[in-house]
Design an enzyme around this catalytic site. Structure first.
Site, PDB file in Angstrom:
ATOM      1  N   LYS A 151     -96.202  83.098 -55.841  1.00  0.00           N
ATOM      2  CA  LYS A 151     -95.815  84.486 -55.587  1.00  0.00           C
ATOM      3  C   LYS A 151     -94.494  84.752 -56.294  1.00  0.00           C
ATOM      4  O   LYS A 151     -93.458  84.204 -55.924  1.00  0.00           O
ATOM      5  CB  LYS A 151     -95.676  84.781 -54.093  1.00  0.00           C
ATOM      6  N   GLY A 208     -85.197  80.308 -50.413  1.00  0.00           N
ATOM      7  CA  GLY A 208     -84.702  81.648 -50.131  1.00  0.00           C
ATOM      8  C   GLY A 208     -83.897  81.700 -48.844  1.00  0.00           C
ATOM      9  O   GLY A 208     -83.231  80.730 -48.466  1.00  0.00           O
ATOM     10  N   SER A 209     -83.982  82.824 -48.164  1.00  0.00           N
ATOM     11  CA  SER A 209     -83.168  83.065 -46.980  1.00  0.00           C
ATOM     12  C   SER A 209     -83.732  82.356 -45.749  1.00  0.00           C
ATOM     13  O   SER A 209     -84.921  82.009 -45.697  1.00  0.00           O
ATOM     14  CB  SER A 209     -83.103  84.562 -46.690  1.00  0.00           C
ATOM     15  N   GLY A 212     -86.516  84.598 -44.202  1.00  0.00           N
ATOM     16  CA  GLY A 212     -87.806  84.525 -44.863  1.00  0.00           C
ATOM     17  C   GLY A 212     -88.495  83.187 -44.668  1.00  0.00           C
ATOM     18  O   GLY A 212     -89.692  83.121 -44.367  1.00  0.00           O
ATOM     19  N   GLU A 232     -86.506  75.697 -48.200  1.00  0.00           N
ATOM     20  CA  GLU A 232     -85.074  75.471 -48.383  1.00  0.00           C
ATOM     21  C   GLU A 232     -84.406  76.816 -48.174  1.00  0.00           C
ATOM     22  O   GLU A 232     -84.675  77.774 -48.898  1.00  0.00           O
ATOM     23  CB  GLU A 232     -84.820  74.910 -49.786  1.00  0.00           C
ATOM     24  N   CYS A 269     -77.311  78.031 -53.483  1.00  0.00           N
ATOM     25  CA  CYS A 269     -77.499  77.536 -52.125  1.00  0.00           C
ATOM     26  C   CYS A 269     -76.553  76.387 -51.814  1.00  0.00           C
ATOM     27  O   CYS A 269     -76.360  76.032 -50.649  1.00  0.00           O
ATOM     28  CB  CYS A 269     -78.948  77.096 -51.906  1.00  0.00           C
ATOM     29  N   GLU A 348     -73.922  81.892 -43.258  1.00  0.00           N
ATOM     30  CA  GLU A 348     -73.830  81.953 -44.716  1.00  0.00           C
ATOM     31  C   GLU A 348     -73.649  83.385 -45.204  1.00  0.00           C
ATOM     32  O   GLU A 348     -74.341  84.303 -44.774  1.00  0.00           O
ATOM     33  CB  GLU A 348     -75.097  81.369 -45.351  1.00  0.00           C
TER      34      GLU A 348
END
Length: 452
Positions: A151, A208-209, A212, A232, A269, A348
């Site tokens: 995706k 990502g976040s 999510g 992650e 990250c 974060e």
């Protein structure tokens, strides 16, 4: 070009093609699969300047960064090709039979690894090449023998199409079923949700976040047949600054740390978003603030990330003291004391800012480390004499990678690398998303007893 969300029918079609491709793809030899991976690399390079220019336009990253990222992408493809070319990657174990063993004979046992099946991969916003369509998640899954449905991230859809086209060309050139790789677009949650919940998807890779990644994880574990999600999800990456090391060259340390905080506009990250030091060394923070005040804010990857950063630093200013002098949003340093900290400041903020926590002594430092969540990295700046085993052990319980006298931004692609960590940094602390060991996320061990 307008990139529309894939329809449910289009997603189902891609997954059906992956399912159909799996029996053939999983059976081709490791040598053939390695050649296929190398073909992907060649096709990516064949795109030429168009790929660099497109990625720069969509991400606002400089040409040198994108060119380097292309090199990292092709380099990690080659690393996986080399890795699976050595049969030892399957970690095969043979326990020979002992038919005369008393009181019962021992069977012949042989353990090896087999691929899981079709894998869904979600691209990251901050690496349009290295953590995207042909990034580590995709390539490690393909190396394992798993078809991939990718995706694309809406922050760089055209870049995604260019790389996706390169992979599809490699698939066709090796006479593999088209379903070995598919790319779909989708900015809505519905696209990702349907993909993860489809019964023929056997694993998920995500960068990502937290919001999510956790949402996808929750969907996957609630399926009638749960599947692994390797998400992650970011980290504040604590950096411990010890007295003797600070005293050696505080100006150089401050400059190096400021550069790490602001590298890539702080959109990594592994950005050092949390500093821990003793109150007696608080003078160092003034030096760090001076260095941060020299550095530009830079251009964010997307307007949404820029807005989130502006909101995040303003929120930090309400719960801690700002030491940098420029108005927000800008590269920023905040400070709070461990004893009176509001835990909001430990969340974060994706961008060029960091929060310093002041403690009285090593005992309070270790106690504070034990109280924080799981992280991707931890760092200690200290001399050999002042780094205690207790401090190292406390950090090891919280991180996937521990650095000594360095900066966490920058992740080497190698067999020893661990880019992972305890929750909520990732959903599975036993895995890595960078380096050749990432392949083991997409295989499972099987035992053959008395094989013929």
């Amino acid at each position: 070009m307008n990139y529309k969300d894939a329809s449910i029918a289009e997603i189902d079609s891609a997954i059906a093609a992956a399912k159909a491709a799996f029996p053939l793809y999983r059976r081709i030899s490791d040598a053939k699969r390695a050649e296929f991976l190398q073909a992907i690399s060649r096709e990516i390079l064949a795109i030429g300047d168009e790929l660099i220019q497109t990625a720069c336009a969509e991400s606002h990253l400089p040409e040198a960064r994108i060119t380097g990222e292309r090199g990292r992408t092709t380099g990690q493809i080659q690393a996986f090709a080399d890795f699976i070319s050595n049969p030892s990657w399957k970690k095969e174990i043979h326990d020979p039979a002992q038919p005369d063993r008393a009181p019962l004979p021992k069977p012949d046992l042989f353990q090896t690894q087999i691929p899981l099946g079709p894998v869904a991969v979600f691209g990251a916003s901050n690496f349009p090449l290295a953590f995207s369509v042909a990034g580590g998640d995709t390539i490690s899954a393909l190396a394992a023998g798993c078809p991939v449905i990718f995706k694309a991230h809406p922050a760089h859809p055209k870049t995604g199409d260019l790389v996706g086209g390169a992979i599809s060309k490699a698939v066709a050139s090796y006479g593999l079923p088209a379903g070995v790789f598919s790319l779909i677009h989708g900015a809505s949650n519905e696209v990702g949700s349907h993909l993860v919940q489809h019964p023929d998807i056997q694993a998920v890779g995500f960068t990502g976040s937290y919001r999510g990644g956790k949402a996808l994880y929750d969907l996957a574990v609630r399926r009638p047949h749960p599947i692994p999600v390797y998400a992650e999800m970011g980290s504040v990456n604590p950096v411990v600054l010890l007295s003797n090391k600070i005293a050696e060259n505080p100006t150089a340390l401050a400059a190096g740390l400021a550069g790490s905080v602001c590298m890539g506009v702080g959109q990594f990250c592994t950005n050092p978003g949390l500093l821990i030091l003793q109150k007696k060394d608080a003078f160092f923070l003034d030096l760090l603030a001076e260095e941060l005040d020299k550095l530009p804010l830079g251009t964010f990857l997307t307007p949404g990330i820029a807005d989130a950063y502006a909101t995040g630093v303003l929120n930090l200013a309400q719960h801690s003291k700002k030491l940098t002098s420029r108005d927000l949003p800008s590269p920023a340093l905040f400070v709070a004391e461990s004893a009176t900290i509001n835990r909001v400041v430990l969340e974060e903020v994706f961008g060029p800012c960091t929060v310093a926590i002041l403690v009285e002594d090593e005992t309070e430092m270790i106690s504070f480390i034990e109280s924080i969540d799981g992280q991707l990295t931890g760092t200690i700046h200290g001399t050999k004499a002042e780094i205690s085993e207790e401090l190292v052990d406390a950090l090891l319980q919280k991180v996937g990678r521990l650095l000594f006298n360095g900066f966490p931004t920058g992740v080497e692609v190698s067999g020893a690398m661990v880019h992972g960590g305890p929750f909520p940094a990732t959903t599975d602390s036993r895995s890595t998303s960078v380096g050749t060991q990432a392949i083991y996320r997409f295989v499972r061990m099987v035992c053959l007893q008395n094989r013929l």
